[in-house]
Every structure is written in structure tokens, then in C-alpha cells.
Enzyme design. Sequence first.
Site, PDB file in Angstrom:
ATOM      1  N   HIS A  57       0.423   9.145   2.320  1.00  0.00           N
ATOM      2  CA  HIS A  57       0.037   7.721   2.250  1.00  0.00           C
ATOM      3  C   HIS A  57      -1.330   7.569   1.595  1.00  0.00           C
ATOM      4  CE1 HIS A  57       0.352   3.470   3.742  1.00  0.00           C
ATOM      5  NE2 HIS A  57      -0.906   3.530   3.325  1.00  0.00           N
ATOM      6  N   HIS A  59      -3.690   5.274  -1.727  1.00  0.00           N
ATOM      7  CA  HIS A  59      -3.772   4.161  -2.696  1.00  0.00           C
ATOM      8  C   HIS A  59      -4.532   4.658  -3.919  1.00  0.00           C
ATOM      9  CE1 HIS A  59      -2.220   0.941  -0.024  1.00  0.00           C
ATOM     10  NE2 HIS A  59      -2.601   1.826   0.896  1.00  0.00           N
ATOM     11  N   GLN A 152       1.152  -5.987  -2.051  1.00  0.00           N
ATOM     12  CA  GLN A 152      -0.054  -6.172  -1.227  1.00  0.00           C
ATOM     13  C   GLN A 152      -0.198  -7.598  -0.680  1.00  0.00           C
ATOM     14  OE1 GLN A 152      -3.531  -4.039  -0.875  1.00  0.00           O
ATOM     15  NE2 GLN A 152      -3.177  -5.483   0.793  1.00  0.00           N
ATOM     16  N   HIS A 210       4.013  -0.401   4.690  1.00  0.00           N
ATOM     17  CA  HIS A 210       2.902  -0.692   5.582  1.00  0.00           C
ATOM     18  C   HIS A 210       3.524  -1.553   6.682  1.00  0.00           C
ATOM     19  CE1 HIS A 210       0.472   0.550   2.210  1.00  0.00           C
ATOM     20  NE2 HIS A 210      -0.642   0.415   2.899  1.00  0.00           N
ATOM     21  N   GLU A 213       0.272  -2.990  10.584  1.00  0.00           N
ATOM     22  CA  GLU A 213      -1.122  -2.513  10.507  1.00  0.00           C
ATOM     23  C   GLU A 213      -1.996  -3.608  11.098  1.00  0.00           C
ATOM     24  OE1 GLU A 213      -2.664  -1.597   6.607  1.00  0.00           O
ATOM     25  OE2 GLU A 213      -4.448  -0.617   7.430  1.00  0.00           O
ATOM     26  N   ASP A 309      -4.912   7.622   3.061  1.00  0.00           N
ATOM     27  CA  ASP A 309      -4.907   6.175   2.828  1.00  0.00           C
ATOM     28  C   ASP A 309      -5.932   5.757   1.770  1.00  0.00           C
ATOM     29  OD1 ASP A 309      -4.060   3.572   3.059  1.00  0.00           O
ATOM     30  OD2 ASP A 309      -4.770   3.257   5.103  1.00  0.00           O
ATOM     31  N   TRP A 315     -11.932  -0.400   0.924  1.00  0.00           N
ATOM     32  CA  TRP A 315     -11.737  -0.331   2.379  1.00  0.00           C
ATOM     33  C   TRP A 315     -12.484   0.804   3.052  1.00  0.00           C
ATOM     34  CZ3 TRP A 315      -7.974  -1.401  -1.226  1.00  0.00           C
ATOM     35  CH2 TRP A 315      -7.424  -2.683  -1.150  1.00  0.00           C
TER      36      TRP A 315
HETATM   37 FE   FE2 Z   1      -2.280   1.872   3.025  1.00  0.00          FE
END
Ligand code: FE2
Length: 423
Positions: A57, A59, A152, A210, A213, A309, A315
Site C-alpha cells: 500500500h 502512493h 481520491q 481504502h 480510514e 502508505d 500526509w
Molecule cells: Fe493510502
Amino acid sequence: MLDLLITHAILPDGRTDMSVAVQAGRIVGVEAGLEAPAHEKLDAEGQLLSPPFCDPHFHMDATLSYGLPRVNQSGTLLEGIALWGELKPQLTEEALVQRALAYGDWAVAKGLLAIRSHVDTSDPSLLPVRAMLEAKKRMAPYLDLQLVAFPQDGVLRSPGGLANLQRALDMGVDVVGGIPHFERTMSEGAASVKLLCELAAERGLPVDMHCDESDDPLSRHIETLAYETQRLGLQGRVNGSHLTSMHSMDNYYVSKLIPLIADAGVSAVANPLINITLQGRHDTYPRRRGMTRVPELMAAGVTVAFGHDCVMDPWYALGSGDMLEVAHMGLHVAQMTGQAGMRQCFEAVTTNAARVMGLSGYGIEEGFDASFVLLQASDPVEAIRLRATRLKVWRRGQLLSETAPAMARLTLPGRPGATGFTR
Ligand code: FE2
């Protein structure tokens, strides 16, 4: 004559003095004490030879963008999403490809040779999709990059969300993604799960969403994901990523939910570094950890893996492509500190992650790819404890990376004997 013979290795399952014979990129023998002529011989000297790390997982379209156009001051999920929105108009395909390639270099050096990356399909330009497909092509000779079509902004919530996601799949993206907890309502979230699973079934693709979350214990889209998996016969092809709401759910409900997940053959990916960073932000004290129920899912027979992630993106400011760091955090957050638990955390970034990604030919077994990592450690627990140096990394018989052993030379007053090395 073999291409490569590695001797005196320890394998993650505890077998010692193992030899691994390699011919034409494949493992042709795994045997204790095996000796045979080879073009190249390497004495592992009792160190751990592991299959490569896998990140199920990630991005890749956002990585290494930290500080662009500004840093995330609060460190929250919502400021991260807002920042990503500010950054999107400034993105160029070439910059995304270059950042992905740079991260791929970091990954290989850390023995991370397979990454499943979600790629944002929200913008009709599909610029991140084009960039990640190009990065995947360029990295193919040394790293397996799987792509997930990730809406997203919500496949139903954002205008054109479904059409854009379908176009991304038409372009060659491998996996159907989703974000049900971000849709407008619980029922729209459930509708998105149904729709996306049907789309995956039609196209014969895996699913990785996802899912939940959130700290909201009533975010129960995983229940729908398990139901749709069973209804559509997708067992073994569906993964729920994050599942953080399970952290906060009522125990009685979870006692029903976990067997449903197990029965449906749905796997789970927790992202310990990011879950502990982004969840619990509305809490005062006690403050929830936010990670899903890893040992309980594992005990029920669910395949659970850990993902990174984020690395240096809107993030998360940290990270270096080190899946041992991910396992280290996962072990602490899940309190899996017994011997068996620590080994399970190693599996969560190796064999379990490979299973979630559906990789074939993975593992140190005869007939499989000669892809492995020699670690400066004697077993998986020590590897996690030290975030051990990746001495050598091979993929399909080819040496991709070497790192000098970690060593500190001590010069201590009054301790003339203490001149060796420490880890
Ligand atoms: Fe993610």
C-alpha cells in the site's frame, strides 16, 4: 555450472547453514550444506537471507513532494488532502516520473522490490495515471510496480469519478480502488463498494480499497466489501486497506465481522506509520492508536500485511522506503511483542504482502525467482530490531544493490578492549 551459490545462510523460517543455488535467474536448489561449482560464490556467514520486502500500500504519485507547495502544518489527514488539492494543478508528468524513479532507487537499496501504489484518478486529465504507467515501464527491469485506480475524491462524490476510473483501467491500471468512507453518505459508500466490485468482476481485476480510514466506529464498509466479495465470487482477490474504524468498533460487532472477512477471503493491509499519525486526531486523552485489529485478524486466518502508505508527501514528512521500519512500528502499535508476533510482523512486510499483491514465484524455494535480500542480522526479529542493513539485494539472479555493513569503531577512555563494532 551454477550462476550463483550462496552458502551458510539463515532463512526466515529458522533453517540454518542453508545454500541457495541460482541458475538463469531462478532458484534451482535450497539445501543445507549444499556445495556445487558456481561462477560466483558468496558465504553468507550465518546472516539472514530473506525474500525481498513488498509494500502492498503506497502512493507513488505523491511521494517525495513534501513541502510542495508548502508543508502540512497540522500534520492531519484533512490538511494533507487540502495540500494535495493545492499541489495537483502544479504537477507535471515528468516531475512525477522523476520522483517515482527516485523513490524506486531508495526502495531497491532497502530490498523493497514490489510496490502496490494507488494512483489518483480524480482529475479528468489522468496526469498521475500517465506518469505512473510511465514510471512502471521504466522501473520494470528492477522493481514490480502495481497500480490501483484510486478515486481520491470519491467515485460517486466527484463529477466524472466513475468515468475517469474506468479510463484509467482502460489505460492499463491493474487494480480497482475505492474510498467508500469519503463518499457523501454511508449508503453511497456502500453503493460505491458494490459498483466497484462489480466492475472488478466484469474486468477480471483485483480490488484494493481504502476502506474505513476513520475513527468512526460506525464506518462499516468492510462489511459490505466482504459481502460483495462473497456474492461475486472474488475470494482471494480483494483487499481492504486501512480498516482503521475497526480499532474503535464495539467488540461484539467485531466478533461477528472478523469471521465474515475471513470467510470471504478478503485480506487486510494496515499502515502503522500513517495510521498512528493520522488517526485519533480528534481525541484528547486517552488518544486512540487507530490501527486495525492486526493480531485478531491474523488469528482468524485473514492475510494481514503492512504498508508504508506515504513517504515525504502531503500526509507524512518522514520515511525512507524501509519496510523494516514499517514492521517495527506495526509491532509496537499492535503490541505484537512476543516471539511469534514479531515474526508475524516480518511476514507482514514479506510473504503476506506478496500474497496480498498476488505475486507469483515469490519466496526462497526451488523453481521460484532468485530474488532475495541478505540482511546484517541473524533472524527476522533482529532484522526488525536493528532495521538491519541490506548488505546485498538480488532480483531474478541479478545483483541490484550493495550496502556496507553498519559498524561503529569505539575508542573509549578506560576501555581498551572495546574496539570492536556494535550494531
Ligand atoms: Fe493510502
